[in-house]
Write a protein that holds these residues in place. Structure first.
Motif, short mmCIF file in Angstrom:
data_model
loop_
_atom_site.label_atom_id
_atom_site.label_comp_id
_atom_site.label_asym_id
_atom_site.label_seq_id
_atom_site.Cartn_x
_atom_site.Cartn_y
_atom_site.Cartn_z
N HIS A 85 -1.00 12.15 -2.67
CA HIS A 85 -0.11 11.06 -1.35
C HIS A 85 0.05 10.44 -1.92
N SER A 86 -0.61 9.37 -2.23
CA SER A 86 -0.11 7.56 -2.72
C SER A 86 0.75 8.00 -3.35
N GLN A 87 1.09 8.29 -4.70
CA GLN A 87 2.59 8.45 -5.62
C GLN A 87 3.22 8.96 -4.88
N MET A 88 3.07 10.16 -4.12
CA MET A 88 4.11 10.47 -3.09
C MET A 88 5.15 10.05 -1.86
N THR A 89 3.65 8.72 -1.66
CA THR A 89 4.85 7.12 -0.72
C THR A 89 5.16 6.44 -1.44
N ARG A 90 4.12 6.26 -2.88
CA ARG A 90 5.63 5.01 -3.39
C ARG A 90 6.49 5.70 -4.23
N ALA A 91 6.69 7.19 -4.31
CA ALA A 91 7.87 7.04 -4.57
C ALA A 91 8.97 7.28 -4.07
N ILE A 92 8.69 7.74 -2.74
CA ILE A 92 9.33 6.59 -0.94
C ILE A 92 10.32 5.26 -1.30
N LEU A 93 8.61 4.63 -1.93
CA LEU A 93 9.34 3.83 -1.49
C LEU A 93 10.00 3.26 -2.46
N ARG A 94 10.60 3.38 -3.62
CA ARG A 94 11.28 3.18 -4.89
C ARG A 94 12.37 3.05 -4.15
N GLY A 95 12.66 4.26 -3.51
CA GLY A 95 14.26 3.62 -2.88
C GLY A 95 14.83 2.44 -2.02
N TYR A 96 13.67 1.71 -1.42
CA TYR A 96 14.00 0.79 -0.92
C TYR A 96 13.94 -0.14 -1.20
N ASP A 97 13.98 -0.32 -3.17
CA ASP A 97 13.99 -1.52 -3.24
C ASP A 97 12.90 -2.77 -3.23
N LEU A 98 11.76 -1.84 -3.00
CA LEU A 98 10.74 -3.35 -3.01
C LEU A 98 9.87 -3.52 -3.69
N ALA A 99 9.65 -5.49 -3.92
CA ALA A 99 8.89 -5.53 -4.88
C ALA A 99 7.43 -4.76 -4.92
N GLU A 100 6.95 -4.84 -6.63
CA GLU A 100 6.30 -4.51 -6.52
C GLU A 100 4.44 -4.46 -5.50
N ALA A 101 4.66 -5.77 -5.68
CA ALA A 101 3.98 -6.19 -4.64
C ALA A 101 3.85 -5.87 -3.19
N ASP A 102 5.07 -5.64 -2.52
CA ASP A 102 4.56 -5.69 -1.35
C ASP A 102 4.71 -3.78 -1.39
N ARG A 103 4.65 -2.94 -2.10
CA ARG A 103 4.40 -1.20 -1.83
C ARG A 103 2.99 -1.07 -1.01
N THR A 104 2.06 -2.00 -1.83
CA THR A 104 0.87 -1.46 -0.99
C THR A 104 1.06 -1.80 0.34
N HIS A 105 1.23 -2.73 0.60
CA HIS A 105 1.33 -2.91 2.34
C HIS A 105 2.32 -2.11 2.82
N ALA A 106 3.54 -1.61 2.26
CA ALA A 106 4.33 -0.75 3.12
C ALA A 106 4.12 0.80 2.88
N VAL A 107 2.90 1.12 2.33
CA VAL A 107 1.50 2.38 1.78
C VAL A 107 0.46 2.61 2.49
N ARG A 108 0.74 0.91 3.37
CA ARG A 108 -0.28 1.03 3.88
C ARG A 108 0.22 1.22 5.54
N LEU A 109 1.41 -0.02 5.51
CA LEU A 109 2.28 0.32 6.86
C LEU A 109 2.59 2.16 7.42
N LEU A 110 2.90 2.31 6.46
CA LEU A 110 2.80 3.98 6.94
C LEU A 110 2.29 4.50 7.17
N GLY A 111 1.05 4.42 6.17
CA GLY A 111 -0.23 5.82 7.00
C GLY A 111 -0.68 4.76 8.10
#
Length: 189
Positions: free
Chosen positions: A120-146
């Motif tokens: 689940h985390s990998q799939m969410t992170r894959a979606i977020l790669r399309g948003y050009d987020l900094a790596e440091a922001d991806r964990t925050h974004a995963v938590r936001l979406l969840g």
């Protein structure tokens, strides 16, 4: 000796069905034994107890949900992928409310690491790669979406939005649009 026809897999599947019928919190080895018209002791050759049963239901539900999400996400990106993931969770919660609740069971670290939770985390992170987020922001974004997905789904299931307009589908689409906009507007360093 194990009763003929009973297996761990069959008991877990029946436990998942029971969770959908009566609620995940109500699932016990005793309730499962009643379902099969057997003594509780006869299930202990397959299950260690109610917590073991609940853990196995959670693992089943995480796997089912990850499989659905992977299928829904294939070939999608951006808002389309974001909506597909959110819709998979929402649809699963509607179809399997007890199993959906099971996906939020706190698992011990070893069990969690071996579960489909990582998918689940990998799939969410894959979606977020399309948003050009900094790596440091991806964990925050995963938590936001969840948080948004699971929070909305839980409130909707509890009837929290049933007393006012607009309808829940309209609000859901609004949320998806705004999450997409938020993720697109996040400045990169």
């Amino acid at each position: 000796m194990a009763r003929a026809g009973l297996s761990t897999e069959r008991l877990v599947q029946a436990g998942a069905e029971l969770a959908d019928e009566v609620g995940f919190d109500q699932v016990t080895v005793s309730a499962l034994a009643r379902r099969f018209d057997v003594k509780v002791a006869s299930l202990y050759s397959h299950l260690k107890g109610s917590q073991d049963l609940k853990t196995r239901i959670a693992l089943l539900a995480l796997e089912e949900l990850a499989d659905r999400a992977a299928t829904a996400l294939a070939g999608r990106a951006g808002r389309d992928a974001l909506a597909a993931l959110g819709n998979v969770y929402r649809d699963y919660a509607r179809e399997h409310p007890g199993r959906y609740d099971a996906t939020r069971l706190r698992l011990n670290p070893e069990t969690a690491a071996a579960s489909a939770g990582g998918r689940h985390s990998q799939m969410t992170r894959a979606i977020l790669r399309g948003y050009d987020l900094a790596e440091a922001d991806r964990t925050h974004a995963v938590r936001l979406l969840g948080s948004v997905f699971h929070g909305y789904i839980s409130l909707e299931a509890a009837g929290g939005f049933s007393h006012s307009e607009p309808g829940t589908q309209e609000t859901w689409e609004w949320i998806l649009d705004h999450l997409d906009g938020l993720l697109r507007s996040r400045p990169t360093p």
